[in-house]
Design an enzyme around this catalytic site. Sequence first.
Site, short mmCIF file in Angstrom:
data_model
loop_
_atom_site.label_atom_id
_atom_site.label_comp_id
_atom_site.label_asym_id
_atom_site.label_seq_id
_atom_site.Cartn_x
_atom_site.Cartn_y
_atom_site.Cartn_z
N ARG A 91 65.50 9.29 87.32
CA ARG A 91 64.18 8.67 87.26
C ARG A 91 63.09 9.66 87.66
O ARG A 91 63.27 10.48 88.56
CB ARG A 91 64.13 7.44 88.16
N TYR A 93 58.57 9.94 88.20
CA TYR A 93 57.24 9.38 88.12
C TYR A 93 56.54 9.96 86.90
O TYR A 93 56.91 11.05 86.42
CB TYR A 93 56.44 9.72 89.38
N ASP A 124 61.52 -5.19 100.91
CA ASP A 124 62.19 -4.58 99.75
C ASP A 124 63.55 -3.97 100.09
O ASP A 124 64.13 -3.25 99.28
CB ASP A 124 61.29 -3.54 99.09
N ASP A 129 57.66 3.31 103.85
CA ASP A 129 57.27 4.61 103.31
C ASP A 129 56.05 5.16 104.04
O ASP A 129 55.21 4.41 104.53
CB ASP A 129 56.92 4.47 101.82
N ASP A 161 56.34 -3.58 99.96
CA ASP A 161 56.71 -2.17 100.05
C ASP A 161 55.58 -1.43 100.77
O ASP A 161 54.71 -0.84 100.14
CB ASP A 161 56.94 -1.61 98.64
#
Length: 264
Positions: A91, A93, A124, A129, A161
């Site tokens: 994956r 961005y 989540d 983060d 999140d």
Amino acid sequence: MAATTRAAFGSNATAAASSRILLKTPFDLKRGINALSFNDGRRLSERLFYCNAIYNPQVQIKREESSAKMEVATDELYTPIKQDTKKGKLRYYPYNINWNYGLLLQTWEDPSFANSEVEGAFGDNDPIDFVEIGDARGEIGEILKVKPLAALAMIDEGELDWKIVTMASLVNDVDDVEKHFPGTLIAIRNWFRDYKIPDEKPANKFGLGNEVASREYALKVITETNESWAKLVKRSIPAGELFARITTTRNIRGYAFKFKLHKK
């Protein structure tokens, strides 16, 4: 195969002779008891906090370096940082992230808890983060020492999140960020709001009235998610909700643990 960096969801990382970063936890198993205890009476939050209001986040993505979606693999031994996959594909961005990005150690967003302050969104199931806005480029797996400055309550497909905005020096709160780095907080919010749009997915939402929360609120979020992490590793989450299955392995530095989250 993507390169893997050994990392630490549950604690700080320590460099091993092989140059990999191995997990070392502040816990040991009590003999004959299916529970965790502290080594040498150390506090549960020792590895999250450096001192006073300074915290220890761990870098997953270096600023302006790559678009690879690097994450801590919370279901693998030593919780390595590695590139995320979906349907067998790596994956990315759609563009590079402009800041150092990663996780705050010893935090966990409880997926069984509906946050009434953020539209009733559930956690989540990951550490919270951090976004570090300084000029220095961190290294993947590096432990930083930062001050929380603000919080953004991102809601991603219905899950909460948190993004905690941080910096090592110079600024102390939201007003300082606006003074010395005008437009940065809005740029961070817009980046995380829009990064899925190129893949023809809807934009992410933000709770708290779409506003950036204060330093005090960010500290509240860190405290609450640290308490959730403590309940997770001590297996004190009520029956019927998520729990941690923990096993220990011996390495040259001490005990390491892995966990998987299960639903009963």
